[in-house]
Each structure stands twice: as C-alpha cells, then as structure tokens.
Design an enzyme around this catalytic site. Structure first.
Site, PDB file in Angstrom:
ATOM      1  N   TYR A 189      -3.861  -5.036   7.769  1.00  9.64           N
ATOM      2  CA  TYR A 189      -2.455  -5.137   7.364  1.00  9.64           C
ATOM      3  C   TYR A 189      -2.119  -6.616   7.262  1.00  9.64           C
ATOM      4  CZ  TYR A 189       2.435  -3.499   7.465  1.00  9.64           C
ATOM      5  OH  TYR A 189       3.740  -3.215   7.170  1.00  9.64           O
ATOM      6  N   ARG A 242       5.774  -7.679  -6.486  1.00 14.83           N
ATOM      7  CA  ARG A 242       6.185  -8.574  -5.390  1.00 14.83           C
ATOM      8  C   ARG A 242       5.399  -8.175  -4.147  1.00 14.83           C
ATOM      9  NH1 ARG A 242       9.646  -7.365  -0.834  1.00 14.83           N
ATOM     10  NH2 ARG A 242       7.500  -7.344  -0.144  1.00 14.83           N
ATOM     11  N   LYS A 260      -0.792   0.492   3.909  1.00 18.99           N
ATOM     12  CA  LYS A 260       0.380   1.191   4.467  1.00 18.99           C
ATOM     13  C   LYS A 260      -0.003   2.616   4.863  1.00 18.99           C
ATOM     14  CE  LYS A 260       3.716  -1.909   3.833  1.00 18.99           C
ATOM     15  NZ  LYS A 260       4.711  -2.375   4.798  1.00 18.99           N
ATOM     16  N   ASP A 333       6.888  -2.905  -2.301  1.00 19.30           N
ATOM     17  CA  ASP A 333       6.634  -4.194  -2.938  1.00 19.30           C
ATOM     18  C   ASP A 333       6.870  -4.212  -4.451  1.00 19.30           C
ATOM     19  OD1 ASP A 333       6.139  -4.805  -0.358  1.00 19.30           O
ATOM     20  OD2 ASP A 333       4.121  -5.597  -0.641  1.00 19.30           O
ATOM     21  N   ASP A 355      10.490   1.091   1.454  1.00 16.81           N
ATOM     22  CA  ASP A 355      10.104   0.479   2.724  1.00 16.81           C
ATOM     23  C   ASP A 355      10.702  -0.912   2.887  1.00 16.81           C
ATOM     24  OD1 ASP A 355       8.645   0.363   5.110  1.00 16.81           O
ATOM     25  OD2 ASP A 355       7.005  -0.696   4.127  1.00 16.81           O
TER      26      ASP A 355
END
Ligand SMILES: O=C([O-])CC(=O)C(=O)O
Ligand SMILES: [Mg+2]
Length: 641
Positions: A189, A242, A260, A333, A355
C-alpha cells in the site's frame, strides 16, 4: 399394436411418464456437465465428483457453512472449487469454469498450497512428483517468506515479491499480510504502491485486475464475463488520473485498485474471490508515460466529455447487469472534476462510494473526535484550516460540518463557518466565489483575500491544520511555528500520499512545535525521539475505514451509501482508541488490531443501515459484531478431499 409401442401415452401411466421425464432431464443435466468438463483430464473430473459429494459442507450464501455449529466460518474442509464454485450458467456458457488438478492446480493461486499439500492431497490431486518430498506447514512457509522478504533492501523489490506471492499462492499472501500487517502495509500500500504505479510498465509480470479501455467500448459486458468469477461484491475502480498525490499515471494506476482490494480482504475480511479491481483506460495526459516504451496503456491523450461519460456509463450499466444491485463500487483516485460528478451521478442509482471524498472524510473525522479527549471541548469549539480544496479537503470539511450541525442543531451553513480552505490561489473567500469550482463555493466565507498559507494561518488562527493538497513540504517551519504560537497542542494532519507528497514529516511536526504537536499523516512515519521522549505518529489513512465500511455494507445487503453511515464509521473508529494509545500521542488505534476494529466498524455501519431502512438482508442478526467476525475470510489453508 405398433402404435401402442411408439406412443408412450398408450403404455405408460401418467405417474410413470412423470418419472421418465425426470430421468431424461437428469440425463440432460449430466450431459451438459460432461460437456462442460469434457476437456478436462481424468483427475479433474474426479474432483468435480468429490465436490458433489461434499456439497453439504459447502458455502451457504456468503459463508462456508460449518455443519457442526451452524455458523459461518472461513477455511475448513473444502473441495477444490471452494468458494468459487461455478454457477449453472457458467458451466454452459462459453466462459466455462474449469477445475484445476495436478500441474495446473499448482499454478492456480486460489488453490495452490505449494509445499503444504499433504501426502493424501498429493495422491488425490495428481501432484506426486510435481513437488519435492517435504511437506511444510503454512506457518513454516510464512516464516521462510518473511525471512526472504526482509533480505530486500529496496521497497519496490518487496512489493514485487508480495505481488508474485499473491499470484502464486493467495492464501499464503493473505496470511503474511494479516499476521504482519504493520510491516507489510507500507509494502503493498502507500507509499510503495505509488512507486510501483509509476514503474508499473517496467515491473509488469502477470496482469492483475480487469482492464477496460476505449477499445472495449460497446463490449464491456463481454469483458466483465471474461473475469474468472461471476459472483462479485466489491469493485474498486480508477481511471488513473490522480493516483495518490502523484498525478496522472494512466493505465498504470491499476496498482491502486489491486492494493485497495487486498486490504478489503486482509483488513476487512472480504473474500478475495468477490473482489474485482478495475482500471478504466481513456488515455493519459502524462507526457513521460506516453513516451515511455514500456507504458502499458493506450498511447493517446485522455478522452473527455461525452466520450468519457459514455464509457463510464456503459461500465456502470454493465456492472449492474452482470452483478446485480448490491455490488459495491468504490471510486478511487479519479481527478476532482470526475470524482464529484460520478458520485453525484451514480449515487442515487448504484451502490457507490468514493474513497477519497468519503473514506478519507470518515477517517479524519474519527481522528478529530478521538483527539478531543486530549484537546478538550467539542468539534464546534475548534477552527479548521485546510491546505487543499479538492475531493479529500472538501469531503472532510463537509463531514465535519455535518457532524457539528447534528451536535449543535445549527444549520449546515452555520457549521461550515468554522472551516476554512486554502487552494492554489489562496484562502477561499467570498470575493472569489464567481470563479470557484462548484464544490468550493460553500466554503467561500467573508474575509479579505489572503494569498499564502502562512498568512492564512496567522489570520484564521486554526486549532487544526489539515493538508490535502497532494503537494509535499508545504507545512513549513514557519507554518508549524505559527500554529504552535497560539495553540498549546496544535493538531497537524499531513494527509497527502505517498510519503514524498506529505505536507511535512513527523519529525518536522514534533521538532518545529517543540514536542507539542499532535500529528498524523496519510503515509506512515516511524516513531520520533524528541527531547528524550518518543512520539508515535498515527496514520490517518482511509484504510482504517473502507474495509470495515465495505464489510458492513455487504453483510447487511445495504443498497445505498448514506452520510450517516460514514458518521457511524467515524464514531466506531474513534471509540476504539485506548488510554494506552493516547499516552503515546496516537489518535488512531494501531493497525495491528485492524480486523477487530473493522468488525466493530462493520457492525456500527450495518446497525445504522438497518435503522435507516437501507439494509435488505433480513432478519437482522442480533449480535452484529459476532456476525461480522463470522463472515470474515481467514487465510488458513483448506484441506482438499
Ligand atoms: O491510497 C491511500 O493511501 C489513500 C488514498 O486514498 C489516496 O491518497 O488517494
Ligand atoms: Mg485514493
């Protein structure tokens, strides 16, 4: 006479005709099954028969049913299909589900146990000679792998070793991750996953997740059917625009949904077989990647407008059509403009969760609630200043305002006045309102224009400073010193990821505040010694929330995400910070206890969903914590018959 023989109605009673039809139907079924397994080898057919004989011990609904004590368990005795048994329509569709044995069993990460296959299994599943003679326990395999992993000095090498393991032996991967969560979280992560995405093309070995590019336009449903499992409960999807604070990484953003979802399983106990990582590739505006000969995505600039919207729309429709209403789609993202729009567009028709907007908001609110134990007062007594007014910043700000307004019975507009945001053009104030993007407008309060963060800190005098800009090194010495000049204990949250984008380091926060700051960050920092005292920085990362939040949604059959569910998750997380944690300066409980934490979050989220009438799984289990725990996947090996 002849006609009596050829016409069954003449010589068969009605009862016998029914029996005959039943037998014919049975033959037909067997034939279809044989057809589906026709290409398999002898051993594989045998396994499918073993499966039929042990059906009673198999999964019931979402869990493996333990016949002795009638509760859900993970692991136990299973056939080779285990949790991924094909449904009838898969058996007869062109995307037939096959069963592994022998050589292919060793190469199927879902079922492979490597050297842990027992003698009996080696005989039953045609593995003799394909493995060296030794039989190792899972514990010994884990010990060996951890030892090997620690030999790598370069974090990216550890990441690659972990991904190889996930692709080789899924249960062993999760055992390592669960048992060594604090050590391995930074590997699979943030921060390492960020570097992995940047170099995804060069380190690419085996594909993970599902790639949906503009080339698949008009055929997305077909693409979903290529995925080996049909029953999916959580999708994490990105378009790579992003990625953390690293910007547009295009198709190479795939590392994020993969990472994730491995946390969904390791931290939240959601079974890996029901998780689907997806990357939507509409191109990239990253020049470096477009020129990189190893880039794995479409070599074109990003599609926007109608072309983008149509692809996303086709994806969302196909997801619903293929997996039903109750699959949780987590947006991850996306760039600001799309993130807000997608959440608003699909929030009323699909089970969606962003998220970066909602998960980050929930985790930060939890940290604020828990820090009140040390800081004193209520949320409404504090003043908040954000650097960064994108999805994370405005998402957090909105949830804080919602909580303040609930606690004080004040209108939301009033509650928002406690919260100030700074973007790249300075403090967001009413004179800028016309030119602001819609999600920034609610934060345009009356104030004269202020250009720099330092001046905004001096003018607003916040008690809490939150960084969500994605730009590193922006909480300078002067900024932290200013915060410390009017706060006994300034609360500093440097949330941008990965570590390179963090607004300041833990050491900087403690040193510049002369040991008075309370600090947490999005990416992990090691403990810091300052003036003979050890400070342990917390990690304010949405990883605390989304795994338990998702589990709560899934186990209760919740059909829509509601802000009150996020508040419930925040309160559940905050309530698990102990005196011992506070004594170390922590405002979050340690990750080492994350499965218990996730079960508690799941229970509180589910309870709220039942209360709001959003949960469809009935009857409501009485003890929701026990139920959450019973549904959680455990990575111990199953024994194959
Ligand atoms: O992935 C993380 O570590 C947290 C997150 O969602 C982000 O920074 O976008
Ligand atoms: Mg994110």
């Amino acid at each position: 006479m002849l006609s009596a023989i050829v016409s069954p109605t003449k010589w068969l009673s009605k009862r016998n005709r029914v029996i005959l039809c039943f037998i014919l139907a049975l033959f037909r079924l067997c034939h279809l099954q044989r057809k589906a397994f026709g290409f398999l080898r002898r051993g594989e057919r045998k396994i499918s028969l073993a499966m039929e004989s042990t059906l009673k011990e198999m999964r019931n609904g979402d869990c493996v049913l333990d016949m002795n004590n009638s509760k859900c368990v993970g692991g136990g005795v299973e056939d080779i299909y285990g949790e991924d048994r094909a449904t009838e329509d898969q058996l007869i569709s062109p995307w037939s589900f096959s069963v592994a044995s022998g050589y292919s069993l060793l190469r199927d990460p879902r079922f492979n146990k490597g050297l842990a296959f027992t003698e009996v299994e080696r005989d039953t599943h045609y593995l003799r000679g394909l493995l060296p003679p030794v039989v190792l326990s899972q514990e010994l395999q884990e010990k060996r792998l951890m030892h090997n992993l620690r030999q790598y000095q370069v974090p990216l090498q550890r990441y690659m070793a972990m991904m190889d393991l996930q692709e080789r032996n899924e249960r062993l991967f999760y055992k390592l991750l669960i048992d060594n969560v604090e050590e391995l979280l930074p590997v699979v992560y943030t921060p390492t996953v960020g570097e992995a995405c940047q170099k995804y093309g060069s380190i690419f070995r085996r594909p993970q997740g599902l790639y949906i590019s503009l080339k698949e336009k008009g055929r997305i449903l077909e693409v979903l059917k290529n995925w080996p499992t049909r029953h999916i409960e959580v999708i994490v999807v990105t378009d790579g625009e992003r990625i953390l604070g690293l910007g547009d990484l295009g198709c190479q953003g795939m590392g994020i949904p993969v990472g994730k979802l491995s946390l969904y399983t390791a931290l939240g106990g959601v079974r890996p077989s029901v998780c689907l990582p997806v990357t939507i590739d509409v191109g990239t505006n990253n020049k470096k990647l477009l020129e990189d000969e190893f880039y794995i995505g479409l070599r074109q600039r990003r599609a926007t407008g109608q072309e983008y919207a149509e692809l996303l729309d086709e994806f969302m429709s196909a997801v619903k059509q293929n997996y039903g209403e109750k699959v949780l789609v987590q947006f991850e993202d996306f760039a600001n403009h799309n993130a807000f729009e997608l959440l608003a567009k699909y929030g009323t028709t699909h089970l969606v969760f962003n998220d970066d907007i909602q998960g980050t908001a929930s985790v930060v609110l939890a940290g604020l609630i828990s820090s009140l134990t040390i800081l004193g007062g209520t949320l409404a007594d504090h003043t908040f200043l954000f650097l960064g007014a994108g999805e994370a910043g405005t998402g957090i700000a909105e949830l804080i305002a919602l909580q303040i307004s609930k606690q004080t019975n004040a209108p939301l507009e009033e509650a928002r006045k406690k919260i100030w945001l700074v973007d790249s053009k300075g403090l967001i104030v009413s004179s800028r309102k016309e030119s602001l993007q819609h999600f920034k407008k609610p934060w345009a309060h009356e104030h004269e224009p202020v250009k720099e963060l330092l001046d905004a800190v001096k003018a607003i005098k916040p008690t809490v400073l939150i960084g969500t800009s994605g730009v590193g090194k922006t909480f300078t010495k002067e900024v932290i010193e200013a915060m410390s000049s009017f706060n006994k204990k300034p609360l500093i949250l440097a949330l941008s990821n990965p570590t390179s984008q963090s607004e300041c380091t833990a050491e900087e926060a403690y040193t510049w505040s002369e040991g008075r700051a309370m600090f947490a960050s999005g990416s992990p920092f090691d403990p810091v010694e300052y003036n003979g005292k050890v400070f342990v920085p917390g990690q304010a990362n949405n990883a605390y929330i989304f795994p338990g939040f998702g589990l709560g949604i899934i186990m209760s059959g919740t059909i829509r995400v509601h802000d009150d569910l996020l508040l419930a998750a925040s309160e559940a997380l905050a309530s698990q910070v102990t005196e011992e944690n506070y004594a170390k300066g922590l405002i979050y409980p340690p990750f080492s206890n994350i499965r218990k934490i996730s079960a508690n979050i799941a229970a509180k989220v589910a309870a709220k969903a039942y209360e709001l009438g959003l949960a469809t799984r009935l009857p409501r289990p009485e003890d929701l914590v026990a139920y959450a725990e019973s549904c959680m996947y455990t990575p111990v090996y199953r024994q194959y018959r």
